[in-house]
Enzyme design. Structure first.
Site, mmCIF file in Angstrom:
data_model
loop_
_atom_site.group_PDB
_atom_site.id
_atom_site.type_symbol
_atom_site.label_atom_id
_atom_site.label_comp_id
_atom_site.label_asym_id
_atom_site.label_seq_id
_atom_site.Cartn_x
_atom_site.Cartn_y
_atom_site.Cartn_z
ATOM 1 N N GLY A 1 0.793 -1.230 0.000
ATOM 2 C CA GLY A 1 0.000 0.000 0.000
ATOM 3 C C GLY A 1 0.820 1.271 0.000
ATOM 4 O O GLY A 1 0.356 2.324 0.470
ATOM 5 N N ASN B 1 1.453 3.064 -2.500
ATOM 6 C CA ASN B 1 0.754 4.036 -3.359
ATOM 7 C C ASN B 1 -0.492 4.592 -2.671
ATOM 8 O O ASN B 1 -0.831 5.756 -2.865
ATOM 9 C CB ASN B 1 0.418 3.406 -4.708
ATOM 10 C CG ASN B 1 1.656 3.290 -5.567
ATOM 11 O OD1 ASN B 1 2.125 4.296 -6.119
ATOM 12 N ND2 ASN B 1 2.228 2.099 -5.642
ATOM 13 N N ARG C 1 -15.272 -15.276 -7.048
ATOM 14 C CA ARG C 1 -15.264 -13.926 -7.615
ATOM 15 C C ARG C 1 -16.657 -13.298 -7.687
ATOM 16 O O ARG C 1 -16.837 -12.150 -7.272
ATOM 17 C CB ARG C 1 -14.604 -13.914 -8.996
ATOM 18 C CG ARG C 1 -14.525 -12.505 -9.550
ATOM 19 C CD ARG C 1 -13.654 -12.418 -10.758
ATOM 20 N NE ARG C 1 -14.312 -12.926 -11.939
ATOM 21 C CZ ARG C 1 -13.791 -12.845 -13.166
ATOM 22 N NH1 ARG C 1 -12.602 -12.299 -13.338
ATOM 23 N NH2 ARG C 1 -14.440 -13.327 -14.200
ATOM 24 N N MET D 1 -4.556 -7.169 -6.621
ATOM 25 C CA MET D 1 -4.091 -8.325 -7.392
ATOM 26 C C MET D 1 -5.202 -9.267 -7.848
ATOM 27 O O MET D 1 -4.951 -10.445 -8.098
ATOM 28 C CB MET D 1 -3.063 -9.115 -6.564
ATOM 29 C CG MET D 1 -1.846 -8.309 -6.153
ATOM 30 S SD MET D 1 -0.947 -7.643 -7.552
ATOM 31 C CE MET D 1 -0.104 -9.123 -8.081
ATOM 32 N N ASN E 1 -6.219 1.860 -12.791
ATOM 33 C CA ASN E 1 -5.247 0.882 -12.299
ATOM 34 C C ASN E 1 -3.837 1.394 -12.535
ATOM 35 O O ASN E 1 -3.550 2.020 -13.559
ATOM 36 C CB ASN E 1 -5.430 -0.444 -13.047
ATOM 37 C CG ASN E 1 -4.420 -1.494 -12.618
ATOM 38 O OD1 ASN E 1 -4.217 -1.722 -11.430
ATOM 39 N ND2 ASN E 1 -3.772 -2.136 -13.579
ATOM 40 N N HIS F 1 -0.151 0.274 -13.247
ATOM 41 C CA HIS F 1 0.550 -0.909 -13.753
ATOM 42 C C HIS F 1 2.031 -0.580 -13.978
ATOM 43 O O HIS F 1 2.353 0.404 -14.658
ATOM 44 C CB HIS F 1 -0.086 -1.374 -15.071
ATOM 45 C CG HIS F 1 0.585 -2.590 -15.618
ATOM 46 N ND1 HIS F 1 0.541 -3.814 -14.975
ATOM 47 C CD2 HIS F 1 1.355 -2.768 -16.724
ATOM 48 C CE1 HIS F 1 1.255 -4.689 -15.666
ATOM 49 N NE2 HIS F 1 1.761 -4.087 -16.726
HETATM 50 C C1 GRF Z 1 2.850 -1.156 -7.793
HETATM 51 O O1 GRF Z 1 4.116 -1.281 -8.350
HETATM 52 C C2 GRF Z 1 1.785 -1.204 -8.852
HETATM 53 O O2 GRF Z 1 2.214 -0.742 -10.094
HETATM 54 C C3 GRF Z 1 1.478 -2.671 -8.953
HETATM 55 O O3 GRF Z 1 1.571 -3.146 -7.629
HETATM 56 C C4 GRF Z 1 2.497 -2.335 -6.906
HETATM 57 C C5 GRF Z 1 1.815 -1.915 -5.636
HETATM 58 O O4 GRF Z 1 2.683 -1.402 -4.698
HETATM 59 N N1 GRF Z 1 0.190 -2.891 -9.553
HETATM 60 P P1 GRF Z 1 2.156 -0.826 -3.317
HETATM 61 O O5 GRF Z 1 1.292 -1.911 -2.656
HETATM 62 O O6 GRF Z 1 1.362 0.414 -3.591
HETATM 63 O O7 GRF Z 1 3.381 -0.548 -2.510
#
Ligand code: GRF
Length: 229
Positions: free
Chosen positions: A37, A39, A88, A113, A130, A132
């Site tokens: 997390g 981000n 799902r 994920m 999203n 990526h």
């Molecule tokens: C990021 O690199 C994102 O691009 C990918 O998963 C990672 C998540 O990192 N989809 P975090 O959990 O935000 O540290």
């Protein structure tokens, strides 16, 4: 299911709800995580330092009970929920109910994920973005990407994009925030940044440098989305 910009929220009765009497109310974000997390943290920091005026995180959801992202959310007193993801269809139904209950405008997949069904995605046109860790073309489609130095590189979709880039021997990779469409990692781009691959890079080192870039990219993406929504 959407207006010209595709920014309306479909309701169960099939009518359209006029979304956020535009920009008068804060945009309500749900951030979905599966792991660290960092981000999510970048978004929280941006909100707390007034870099994202007009937005608020109203919900954090993880499909993993032990995702550190949940702890980050709780530390900042944000509603944080663990939603088990065994079947799902059932989990998506529960998530839709939550997103409606919390009146979410924008769903941010930040290290989430799990792959959504087309039925789920179609309920939130242009409302799911999203992050990526690879370069995706403007319209999201195609097998190659032309970088700013003119080199043509493969588009690395799916898991382990940093590892794929290293194995392909390319000199440049990056990260992209894109709208989510039923085809995985193939929706239209919102914003993107390149990251050079350095001699001696390992998957971990490269992934970490990509994340550093992502921490500002995800904030920029939400700003851009708010401008167009
Ligand atoms: C990021 O690199 C994102 O691009 C990918 O998963 C990672 C998540 O990192 N989809 P975090 O959990 O935000 O540290």
């Amino acid at each position: 299911m959407s207006d010209a910009q595709g920014v309306r929220f479909a309701q169960e009765d099939g009518k359209m709800q006029t979304d956020r009497p535009e920009a008068t109310k804060p945009a309500r974000l749900a951030v979905l995580v599966s792991g660290s997390g960092s981000n999510l943290q970048a978004l929280i920091d941006a909100l707390e330092s007034q870099q994202l005026p007009g937005a608020q995180i109203v919900l954090v959801v993880s499909n993993k009970a032990d995702a550190y992202g949940l702890q980050r959310a709780l530390k900042h007193r944000l509603p944080a929920l663990y939603l088990p993801w065994k079947q799902r269809a059932q989990s998506e139904q529960q998530l839709v109910a939550l997103l409606r209950l919390f009146e979410v405008d924008l769903i941010v997949l930040a290290g989430w994920m799990r792959i959504f069904s087309a039925e789920f995605i179609e309920q939130f046109p242009r409302r799911i973005i999203n992050l990526h860790p690879a370069l995706i073309p403007d319209d999201g489609s195609g097998a190659t990407f032309t970088s700013s130095d003119g080199s043509i590189i493969p588009v690395f979709r799916g898991m382990h994009a940093a590892r794929q880039a290293l194995e392909a021997g390319v000199k440049i990779t990056g990260s992209t925030v894109h709208y989510v469409t039923p085809e995985v990692d193939a929706g239209p781009m919102l914003c993107r940044q390149e990251v050079p691959i350095l001699t001696g890079d390992t998957e971990d080192k490269l992934q970490e440098r990509i994340k550093q870039v992502e921490h500002s990219l995800i904030v920029e993406a939400v700003q851009l989305w708010m401008r167009t929504a």
